[in-house]
Structure formats: C-alpha cells, structure tokens
Write a protein that holds these residues in place. Sequence first.
Motif, PDB file in Angstrom:
ATOM      1  N   GLU A 147       5.092  74.871  30.719  1.00 26.67           N
ATOM      2  CA  GLU A 147       5.159  73.804  29.718  1.00 26.67           C
ATOM      3  C   GLU A 147       6.622  73.618  29.333  1.00 26.67           C
ATOM      4  O   GLU A 147       7.296  74.594  28.976  1.00 26.67           O
ATOM      5  N   ILE A 148       7.101  72.392  29.430  1.00 26.40           N
ATOM      6  CA  ILE A 148       8.511  72.088  29.177  1.00 26.40           C
ATOM      7  C   ILE A 148       8.616  71.102  28.025  1.00 26.40           C
ATOM      8  O   ILE A 148       7.900  70.091  28.002  1.00 26.40           O
ATOM      9  N   GLU A 149       9.480  71.422  27.078  1.00 26.59           N
ATOM     10  CA  GLU A 149       9.738  70.530  25.948  1.00 26.59           C
ATOM     11  C   GLU A 149      11.154  69.961  26.097  1.00 26.59           C
ATOM     12  O   GLU A 149      12.125  70.699  26.214  1.00 26.59           O
ATOM     13  N   ALA A 200      13.403  67.403  23.936  1.00 28.41           N
ATOM     14  CA  ALA A 200      13.447  66.657  22.670  1.00 28.41           C
ATOM     15  C   ALA A 200      13.949  65.236  22.914  1.00 28.41           C
ATOM     16  O   ALA A 200      15.085  65.026  23.363  1.00 28.41           O
ATOM     17  N   GLY A 201      13.094  64.259  22.662  1.00 30.40           N
ATOM     18  CA  GLY A 201      13.482  62.861  22.790  1.00 30.40           C
ATOM     19  C   GLY A 201      13.721  62.413  24.207  1.00 30.40           C
ATOM     20  O   GLY A 201      14.297  61.341  24.453  1.00 30.40           O
ATOM     21  N   GLY A 202      13.304  63.230  25.195  1.00 23.67           N
ATOM     22  CA  GLY A 202      13.570  62.921  26.592  1.00 23.67           C
ATOM     23  C   GLY A 202      12.643  61.840  27.130  1.00 23.67           C
ATOM     24  O   GLY A 202      11.620  61.504  26.521  1.00 23.67           O
ATOM     25  N   PRO A 203      12.988  61.266  28.280  1.00 23.20           N
ATOM     26  CA  PRO A 203      12.152  60.220  28.873  1.00 23.20           C
ATOM     27  C   PRO A 203      10.860  60.806  29.432  1.00 23.20           C
ATOM     28  O   PRO A 203      10.803  61.979  29.803  1.00 23.20           O
ATOM     29  N   THR A 204       9.829  60.003  29.494  1.00 21.63           N
ATOM     30  CA  THR A 204       8.582  60.433  30.125  1.00 21.63           C
ATOM     31  C   THR A 204       8.669  60.169  31.633  1.00 21.63           C
ATOM     32  O   THR A 204       9.461  59.355  32.094  1.00 21.63           O
ATOM     33  N   GLY A 205       7.871  60.891  32.383  1.00 20.90           N
ATOM     34  CA  GLY A 205       7.804  60.662  33.813  1.00 20.90           C
ATOM     35  C   GLY A 205       8.896  61.324  34.617  1.00 20.90           C
ATOM     36  O   GLY A 205       8.976  61.114  35.837  1.00 20.90           O
ATOM     37  N   LEU A 236       9.072  64.956  41.523  1.00 18.45           N
ATOM     38  CA  LEU A 236       9.647  66.207  42.010  1.00 18.45           C
ATOM     39  C   LEU A 236       8.793  66.794  43.133  1.00 18.45           C
ATOM     40  O   LEU A 236       7.562  66.827  43.040  1.00 18.45           O
ATOM     41  N   ASP A 237       9.448  67.263  44.187  1.00 25.60           N
ATOM     42  CA  ASP A 237       8.731  67.858  45.316  1.00 25.60           C
ATOM     43  C   ASP A 237       8.034  69.154  44.885  1.00 25.60           C
ATOM     44  O   ASP A 237       8.635  70.005  44.224  1.00 25.60           O
ATOM     45  N   GLY A 238       6.775  69.271  45.296  1.00 25.96           N
ATOM     46  CA  GLY A 238       6.036  70.499  45.031  1.00 25.96           C
ATOM     47  C   GLY A 238       5.620  70.682  43.591  1.00 25.96           C
ATOM     48  O   GLY A 238       5.250  71.787  43.190  1.00 25.96           O
ATOM     49  N   VAL A 239       5.664  69.609  42.788  1.00 26.75           N
ATOM     50  CA  VAL A 239       5.333  69.694  41.365  1.00 26.75           C
ATOM     51  C   VAL A 239       4.223  68.700  41.044  1.00 26.75           C
ATOM     52  O   VAL A 239       4.319  67.514  41.387  1.00 26.75           O
ATOM     53  N   SER A 240       3.168  69.189  40.393  1.00 24.68           N
ATOM     54  CA  SER A 240       2.087  68.332  39.917  1.00 24.68           C
ATOM     55  C   SER A 240       2.106  68.313  38.401  1.00 24.68           C
ATOM     56  O   SER A 240       2.191  69.374  37.764  1.00 24.68           O
ATOM     57  N   VAL A 241       2.064  67.139  37.815  1.00 26.88           N
ATOM     58  CA  VAL A 241       2.032  67.008  36.366  1.00 26.88           C
ATOM     59  C   VAL A 241       0.585  67.124  35.904  1.00 26.88           C
ATOM     60  O   VAL A 241      -0.280  66.347  36.315  1.00 26.88           O
ATOM     61  N   LEU A 242       0.312  68.123  35.080  1.00 23.29           N
ATOM     62  CA  LEU A 242      -1.041  68.358  34.582  1.00 23.29           C
ATOM     63  C   LEU A 242      -1.351  67.542  33.339  1.00 23.29           C
ATOM     64  O   LEU A 242      -2.509  67.232  33.073  1.00 23.29           O
ATOM     65  N   GLY A 243      -0.318  67.233  32.573  1.00 25.72           N
ATOM     66  CA  GLY A 243      -0.532  66.469  31.358  1.00 25.72           C
ATOM     67  C   GLY A 243       0.744  66.389  30.550  1.00 25.72           C
ATOM     68  O   GLY A 243       1.696  67.142  30.776  1.00 25.72           O
ATOM     69  N   ALA A 244       0.791  65.459  29.625  1.00 24.89           N
ATOM     70  CA  ALA A 244       1.956  65.282  28.759  1.00 24.89           C
ATOM     71  C   ALA A 244       1.485  64.909  27.373  1.00 24.89           C
ATOM     72  O   ALA A 244       0.470  64.217  27.203  1.00 24.89           O
ATOM     73  N   ARG A 259       6.351  67.144  25.295  1.00 26.31           N
ATOM     74  CA  ARG A 259       5.966  68.273  26.154  1.00 26.31           C
ATOM     75  C   ARG A 259       5.244  67.803  27.410  1.00 26.31           C
ATOM     76  O   ARG A 259       4.421  66.886  27.362  1.00 26.31           O
ATOM     77  N   VAL A 260       5.563  68.482  28.521  1.00 24.43           N
ATOM     78  CA  VAL A 260       4.929  68.199  29.809  1.00 24.43           C
ATOM     79  C   VAL A 260       4.452  69.522  30.399  1.00 24.43           C
ATOM     80  O   VAL A 260       5.172  70.519  30.356  1.00 24.43           O
ATOM     81  N   ARG A 261       3.236  69.527  30.935  1.00 23.63           N
ATOM     82  CA  ARG A 261       2.711  70.706  31.620  1.00 23.63           C
ATOM     83  C   ARG A 261       2.678  70.416  33.119  1.00 23.63           C
ATOM     84  O   ARG A 261       2.150  69.373  33.549  1.00 23.63           O
ATOM     85  N   VAL A 262       3.262  71.331  33.897  1.00 23.50           N
ATOM     86  CA  VAL A 262       3.357  71.116  35.335  1.00 23.50           C
ATOM     87  C   VAL A 262       2.833  72.338  36.079  1.00 23.50           C
ATOM     88  O   VAL A 262       2.800  73.446  35.539  1.00 23.50           O
ATOM     89  N   GLU A 263       2.431  72.105  37.316  1.00 27.40           N
ATOM     90  CA  GLU A 263       2.011  73.184  38.214  1.00 27.40           C
ATOM     91  C   GLU A 263       2.860  73.122  39.465  1.00 27.40           C
ATOM     92  O   GLU A 263       3.056  72.042  40.049  1.00 27.40           O
TER      93      GLU A 263
END
Length: 303
Positions: free
Chosen positions: A229-231, A233-238, A243-251, A255-259
Amino acid sequence: MGGKDLQIDRVSKRYGDVHALREMTFDVGEGGIFGFVGGNGAGKTTTMRIILGVLAADSGEVRWRGEPIGLETRRDIGYMPEERGLYPKMGVRDQLMYLARLHGIRKRAAGAAADEWLERFGLTERRRDELDDLSLGNQQKVQLAAALIHDPEVLVLDEPFSGLDPMAVDVMSEVLRKKAAAGVPVIFSSHQLDLVERLCDRVGIVRAGSMVACGPVGELRDGSRRRFEIEIAGGPTGWADELDGVSVLGASGDRVRVELAPGADEQAVLAAAMRSGPVGEFVPLRPTLAELFRTAVNGEESE
C-alpha cells in the motif's frame, strides 16, 4: 529426523471411493506447537485418530523418536478428542483419578495429579460434581485435564479451544506453552485461526485430505503474493497503471494498493511512486493466517 520428533509420513486412508487422506506428511519437533487447520471433513480428525491407533492407515507410517508408533508408545500420548469422550455421570475427580490409574499411576499420585489439574483449571470446587452438571466450557477443561493427567510425552488435541470463554482460552494457551517449553510436541486443530497464529510455530493447512501448505506462518506469508500500500500526498491517480509486473488492486484517496508479479522489482515501484509525488508510506501488506487459509483452501485471493 530423530530425537523427540513425531513424524507423519505419507499416510493415506480411503473409505471406498472417498480419499480421506492422501499421503499426509508433516512432523512436529521437540517442544514444537503445530497448528492443524482445514475445513470440516478435510482430514484433521482422521489424521489424529491414526496417530492414536484408533484408525489404521492404508499406507504410510507414524513414527515417534524415529520408530513406528506401537501400543506401548501410544500410552505416552495425551489425546483430546473433539467429541467429549468422558463419563457423563461420573464425578470429575474420580474420573481423572481413574484415567490416571489406567496409565499405571499409583493411587496417591493419581489423586495429587487430579487435584493439581483441577486447581489449575479453576475446578477445585466442582471436583465432586458429575461431568454432566458442568457447563460445556468446564467439560472442555476436564477433557484437557484427562489428556494431561499422565504427564504425556506428546499432546494431540482436536479443537481444544471450542466453547471456552476468553479467560479459559488464556489458561489453556499457557498450559500448552508450558508443555512445549518442557519439550513436549503439541499438535492441535482449531477453527480459531487467530489462536493458531498466536500459539503455533508451524502450521499445516489441509484440503480434501492433502496438506496444501505447511511451515512457519512467516514463511507462508513470504511465499504469498507481494502486495503493498503506497500513500502519495496529493499525488496523481493512475501512476501505477502502466508499470510492468504491477497490478493495481484498488485506490482510495491518496492510497493505492498494488500486487507485484514474480520477478517485479519493488524498488522500481517505489521509484515510480516518488516521481509522482512525496511518498508518505510504502507498506508491505502481510496476509493474516485467515487470508492464507482462504487462498490455500479455496484458491481465493483476498484483497
């Protein structure tokens, strides 16, 4: 393996066309606490009954101290069945003494052992009561005392925490820790996965008679899919979508959760996050035992 290891080696059991166990294999070392978890009908109780000799295996072997378990060595095992197996109309203390005597303990020592366990479980005042007159939780305590009364060298417990209140759970947990600290291998099954995670140094997850995952909880976690989970602050979405080899699980919000796929570089993900804005947190999401269990048994991935 040797010493005081209990080994279950490729044990199989069939009932007609039904495979109750398929080459069940694990071991419990001296002083180890092994949590045996799985759904109803997964094979936990069948395994325990084969260890005790209540059932015969079709193939495979159970060994204690490097030797096949026989009648004499089974007397050194303390067994607690899920179904209460004591005498409902017999006094609690008399019952514990009787069971101790069956294990060859002299009368005076049997009485002392019964009194010790009744005191430890807070049942001294109920020592003359019939088992049927006790609550289900207190009956469970007597059942465990019956498994411990002869100072066994191995403990095999089927759902020992079922029906206990939180204080009784604490007492029973401490008993198991002390027995393990004295070098006794302990196996117990439970559907209370938080207790298994807290007490056990190793866990076996069973599905349809087969061991599908086995090892320390930490190692099972490390072998699961890597999630973070990555936070920002005020960063862009998406920012992580391409990113190669990265799946976004939710945002959610910042905060964004990736696998990460096998081989994906977490440092590259962190660098990409930092290019998008100030990173407040970059936290690995470690699965609980319950999540590992669901994944192993059902093939589900918990998000």
